[in-house]
Design a protein around this motif. Sequence first.
Motif, PDB file in Angstrom:
ATOM      1  N   PRO A 146      10.611  50.257  50.193  1.00  0.00           N
ATOM      2  CA  PRO A 146      11.810  49.419  50.024  1.00  0.00           C
ATOM      3  C   PRO A 146      13.024  49.881  50.831  1.00  0.00           C
ATOM      4  O   PRO A 146      13.827  49.066  51.252  1.00  0.00           O
ATOM      5  N   GLU A 147      13.154  51.171  51.070  1.00  0.00           N
ATOM      6  CA  GLU A 147      14.338  51.675  51.754  1.00  0.00           C
ATOM      7  C   GLU A 147      14.204  51.721  53.275  1.00  0.00           C
ATOM      8  O   GLU A 147      15.014  52.325  53.960  1.00  0.00           O
ATOM      9  N   VAL A 148      13.213  51.053  53.847  1.00  0.00           N
ATOM     10  CA  VAL A 148      12.991  51.065  55.285  1.00  0.00           C
ATOM     11  C   VAL A 148      14.169  50.421  56.020  1.00  0.00           C
ATOM     12  O   VAL A 148      14.802  49.486  55.528  1.00  0.00           O
ATOM     13  N   ASP A 149      14.445  50.938  57.192  1.00  0.00           N
ATOM     14  CA  ASP A 149      15.494  50.379  58.029  1.00  0.00           C
ATOM     15  C   ASP A 149      14.959  49.113  58.702  1.00  0.00           C
ATOM     16  O   ASP A 149      13.854  49.110  59.259  1.00  0.00           O
ATOM     17  N   THR A 150      15.729  48.059  58.672  1.00  0.00           N
ATOM     18  CA  THR A 150      15.303  46.774  59.237  1.00  0.00           C
ATOM     19  C   THR A 150      15.005  46.910  60.727  1.00  0.00           C
ATOM     20  O   THR A 150      14.064  46.287  61.230  1.00  0.00           O
ATOM     21  N   ALA A 151      15.766  47.708  61.440  1.00  0.00           N
ATOM     22  CA  ALA A 151      15.539  47.889  62.874  1.00  0.00           C
ATOM     23  C   ALA A 151      14.171  48.514  63.148  1.00  0.00           C
ATOM     24  O   ALA A 151      13.527  48.193  64.153  1.00  0.00           O
TER      25      ALA A 151
END
Length: 186
Positions: A146-151
């Motif tokens: 869930p905490e992944v960076d969108t980039a």
Amino acid sequence: MTHAGRQRLKLLAFFAIFALPVAVAWGMVEWRIGIPESRTAHGELQPSLPVLSQWPLTAVEKDGESDWLLAFDCPEACDANADRWWRLHRALGRDAARVSRLRIGGGGEPLPGAALAQWTTEVDWRTPHRLWILDPEGRPVLGYAPEVDTADVLDDLRRLLRMNPEPPMARYDHASSVVGGDGDDE
């Protein structure tokens, strides 16, 4: 230097041009110099997950038959995550047409361009708020916490789309099915 000496020197230089890259490559492999030790994907590879057709979901729809799928688990209201993945989809630019979005769970209407499905039973590999990238055949390729960076997800998705180009006639096949319809125009 004599003419024969110059010719021998040219021949040795010619051999060196072809032998040097082979020697350098052998040295890199043998002594592990210059070879990256890490993987390039930001997500976790998901080979153990079942294909999408075996997921316990209500009906799943994709925009196109050969589309990649962004599926995100949304156990409760998750407007922020839905908006985040919608913006990622738009950031793909011309490749956005090759990707469909699927929101699994959550209340309310999905954002434009996203399909909605619900879990029918609980599975042990499910993690709330998780994102998966699935290939056109429904196999999970990458999974994200869930905490992944969108980039990072955008980078991985662009790489997957670049490494798996669209078949040359796919756009025309899709356009002819939309324009021509089902043949009942008469």
